[in-house]
Write an enzyme that holds these catalytic residues in place. Sequence first.
Site, short mmCIF file in Angstrom:
data_model
loop_
_atom_site.label_atom_id
_atom_site.label_comp_id
_atom_site.label_asym_id
_atom_site.label_seq_id
_atom_site.Cartn_x
_atom_site.Cartn_y
_atom_site.Cartn_z
N GLU A 95 0.80 -1.23 0.00
CA GLU A 95 0.00 0.00 0.00
C GLU A 95 0.83 1.27 0.00
OE1 GLU A 95 -2.91 -0.04 3.16
OE2 GLU A 95 -3.96 -1.78 2.34
N ARG A 147 2.05 2.13 4.59
CA ARG A 147 1.68 3.09 3.54
C ARG A 147 2.79 4.06 3.17
NH1 ARG A 147 -2.76 2.96 6.84
NH2 ARG A 147 -4.01 1.16 6.24
N GLY A 213 -5.97 -0.38 15.66
CA GLY A 213 -6.28 -1.37 16.69
C GLY A 213 -7.71 -1.35 17.20
N GLU A 215 -10.44 -2.46 16.11
CA GLU A 215 -11.26 -3.66 15.97
C GLU A 215 -11.00 -4.66 17.10
OE1 GLU A 215 -12.49 -1.57 13.46
OE2 GLU A 215 -10.65 -2.08 12.44
N THR A 277 -8.78 5.32 16.77
CA THR A 277 -7.38 5.24 16.36
C THR A 277 -7.09 6.15 15.16
OG1 THR A 277 -8.13 3.19 15.34
CG2 THR A 277 -6.76 2.99 17.28
N ASN A 297 -12.91 4.61 14.12
CA ASN A 297 -14.19 4.12 14.63
C ASN A 297 -14.15 3.77 16.12
OD1 ASN A 297 -12.61 1.80 13.14
ND2 ASN A 297 -13.77 0.81 14.77
N ASP A 342 -18.26 1.28 11.87
CA ASP A 342 -16.83 1.35 11.49
C ASP A 342 -16.59 2.50 10.50
OD1 ASP A 342 -14.11 0.70 11.32
OD2 ASP A 342 -14.42 -0.89 9.86
N CYS A 650 -8.26 -12.82 8.27
CA CYS A 650 -7.04 -12.95 7.46
C CYS A 650 -7.17 -14.04 6.40
CB CYS A 650 -5.83 -13.26 8.33
SG CYS A 650 -5.44 -11.95 9.51
O1 LIG Z 1 -9.80 0.97 13.45
C1 LIG Z 1 -8.61 0.78 13.22
O2 LIG Z 1 -7.74 0.91 14.09
C2 LIG Z 1 -8.25 0.42 11.83
C3 LIG Z 1 -6.93 0.26 11.40
C4 LIG Z 1 -6.67 -0.07 10.04
C5 LIG Z 1 -5.24 -0.21 9.68
O3 LIG Z 1 -4.38 0.20 10.50
O4 LIG Z 1 -4.86 -0.69 8.63
C6 LIG Z 1 -7.78 -0.21 9.15
C7 LIG Z 1 -9.07 -0.01 9.70
N1 LIG Z 1 -9.27 0.29 10.99
C8 LIG Z 1 -10.26 -0.10 8.90
O5 LIG Z 1 -11.37 0.10 9.42
C9 LIG Z 1 -10.15 -0.42 7.53
O6 LIG Z 1 -11.17 -0.48 6.82
C10 LIG Z 1 -8.87 -0.65 6.98
C11 LIG Z 1 -8.48 -1.00 5.69
C12 LIG Z 1 -7.13 -1.11 5.74
C13 LIG Z 1 -6.21 -1.49 4.68
O7 LIG Z 1 -5.02 -1.20 4.84
O8 LIG Z 1 -6.66 -2.08 3.66
N2 LIG Z 1 -6.69 -0.82 7.00
C14 LIG Z 1 -7.73 -0.54 7.77
CA LIG Z 2 -11.53 0.21 11.83
#
Ligand SMILES: O=C(O)c1cc(C(=O)O)c2c(n1)C(=O)C(=O)c1cc(C(=O)O)[nH]c1-2
Ligand SMILES: [Ca+2]
Length: 720
Positions: A95, A147, A213, A215, A277, A297, A342, A650
């Site tokens: 990414e 990223r 974090g 989630e 976060t 969220n 979310d 995953c």
């Molecule tokens: O709530 C969080 O802490 C958190 C972290 C991340 C992350 O760090 O990649 C994502 C999300 N949420 C999220 O909601 C999400 O849709 C998401 C997509 C991605 C990705 O890299 O494809 N990361 C994340």
């Molecule tokens: Ca999230």
Amino acid sequence: MGRRSNPIRGHHLFNLRLRDVLLGMGMLLCAGVPVNAESTGDAIIHADDHPGDWLTHGRTYSEQRYSPLNQINARTIGRLHLAWHYDLDTNRGQEATPLVVNGVMYTTTAWSKVKALDAATGRLLWAYDPQVDGKVGVRGCCDIVNRGLGYWNGKLYLATFDNRLIALDSRDGKVIWSVDTIPTDADLGQQRAYTITGAPRIARGRVLIGNGGAEFGARGFISAFDAETGKLDWRFFTVPNPHNRPDHAPSDTVLMTRAYPTWSPTGAWVRQGGGGTVWDSIVYDPVTDLVYFGVGNGSPWSYGIRSNGRGDNLFLDSIVAVKPETGEYVWHFQETPEDQWDYTSTQQIMTLDLPLGGQMRHVIVHAPKNGFFYVLDAATGAFISGRNFVFVNWAKGLDPKTGRPIFNPDAQYSVTGKPFYVFPGDMGGHGIAAMSYSPRTGLVYLPTQQVPDHLKGARKFRPLPDGWNLGLDIQPDDKMPSIKEQKAAVRDLRGSLVAWDPVAQKARWEVVQKGPANGGALATAGDLVFQGLTDGTFHAYDAHDGKDLFSFDAQSGIIASPVSYRIGRRQYVAIEVGWGGSYGLFATGLARQETGSVNHSRMLVFALDGRDHLPAVSDDPVPSSPPPASFMPRQALAGSQQYLNYCQYCHGANVEWNGVLPDLRKSPAIQDKNSFYAIVGKGALSRFGMDRFEQSMKPDEIESIRQFIIERAHQTLPQP
Ligand SMILES: O=C(O)c1cc(C(=O)O)c2c(n1)C(=O)C(=O)c1cc(C(=O)O)[nH]c1-2
Ligand SMILES: [Ca+2]
């Protein structure tokens, strides 16, 4: 601030236009002024003096991701070819937005590794691997992505998946300093799981970084470290202290007086951290001298459980503005009060000068997950306008004065106790893909998507130490969806590139693509918009009407965002390729029906008259063995619940191959109970990101997962 102290200068539309004219006449042919090692902040503010470089995540502090280069354009596009490619050593979601400084490309890959490449040839100059322990792989919600880097005065800044912030010497990748970004009292072991996927931003000599974090269970914050020494300057928490005590942080006053009363004092947030976060967008604005960051969220997702269905829950899903030197609170704008979907506001924050109501106004434009496009006053956060850019059914619209959503009461599933099919779903109407603005067309090029979510609140909340903790009722279905049912669900999936007029708040054109979760956009002065797609193709669209002028088979889904730079007289366009991320891992069979993507991770770089080509690849790299002949149906049913709790995010929602991780149905590990336990229970493959689960599940629960995978293999693999 050095030589030129007026930070606004670089923002005048006039300067952009003049530069375009000079570029067009071939008068600015070299790579521009070299970036002096002592003045990166000035250089970023005056990024248009360095059109050949890409100095910071969004190229400029405004994060418009617009390149003033125009050698590649509608007239020359027929000569665009691959100039070089570089194979990455991690086949996971990629990414990163690469940086380009003085002819060197600095990029990151999955597992937070760094590569420095000769930007003209792709030759590796040096590499750095922070050796992130594979065990932490399971702590991320959405793949072990990264990223990108920050650059400042000859140093690079890397934020690692295991939460370190590391300063590297840009000449050789040697570590200058390294700090842990998580305060010890914030890390409650397995329950609260902090990870970093975002790119650091640097402003006024401070490196800014947050984490993910929510989630799992986390209390969000953003920290500022001295770029020279790594010393912590300030930390701003985004949700209140559970006891409403001071954290001895600049966030104390506003959290204790304004945010705390918006939370129920007895909600589950008190133990779960509340979320919020700051996992992606952080932007410094030299015009207002403020830092804006997007807050994520709630944790858990269920508002009924998190806050007993009471209060707005500040600062969830908000943009917050603070002072860069001190972290002092200046303003906030909450996009989604009462979040239970979310709907992070962590999506890219962009600043613009727009003609509104007869005057030029300096604004923030923002397209968060909740599906509305916002225009806010950058100095005050005041709401100017908002309009949905995708179909939404959680809100009926925005209050025209305040911008507050007018809720659809049926969408409040965690309060009503009734399930709801919500648009957008948790992937958002807009996710991690960058949007881009062209001052030549006045349009924002916005990657949009539709992935609805069926949400049902849990009655009781029992947080799992190693699992997602959303407060949802996630039950094994009587049976997993058949391909026919999946095909029906696919009808609601959608992805597109929208050219959005931020003044009129409406779409000027839209290119509908094969599916959701596509990569980010790059607009250029050649009036092209570059974008990679999850179906494994890379495109250049005409910025005026979306006509597809260039398509390249990249052999793997693209979720990253492109950049453009120049070496000598030659313009390049670069994109990191590598299928994965949240949709790639989770949506599995559903996603692959649309796109067929398999991960082949690379950096691809294009230029006029490029002469490189990609080698042929095989799309079934996983060694396969037929599954065991039989399974125990009762155990398999029990295993499906364990799989939902611990594995699906995953390994995929339906145990079909996601094209990234090994295909479990064909894995030799399911042949035998003991070898399966060695991996899932004991962590035999933790080096590769598969942690042990013996502290969360009993041996017979782990065995039941194996039975379930065998069942799914019988149901879904072609019979021999
Ligand atoms: O709530 C969080 O802490 C958190 C972290 C991340 C992350 O760090 O990649 C994502 C999300 N949420 C999220 O909601 C999400 O849709 C998401 C997509 C991605 C990705 O890299 O494809 N990361 C994340
Ligand atoms: Ca999230």
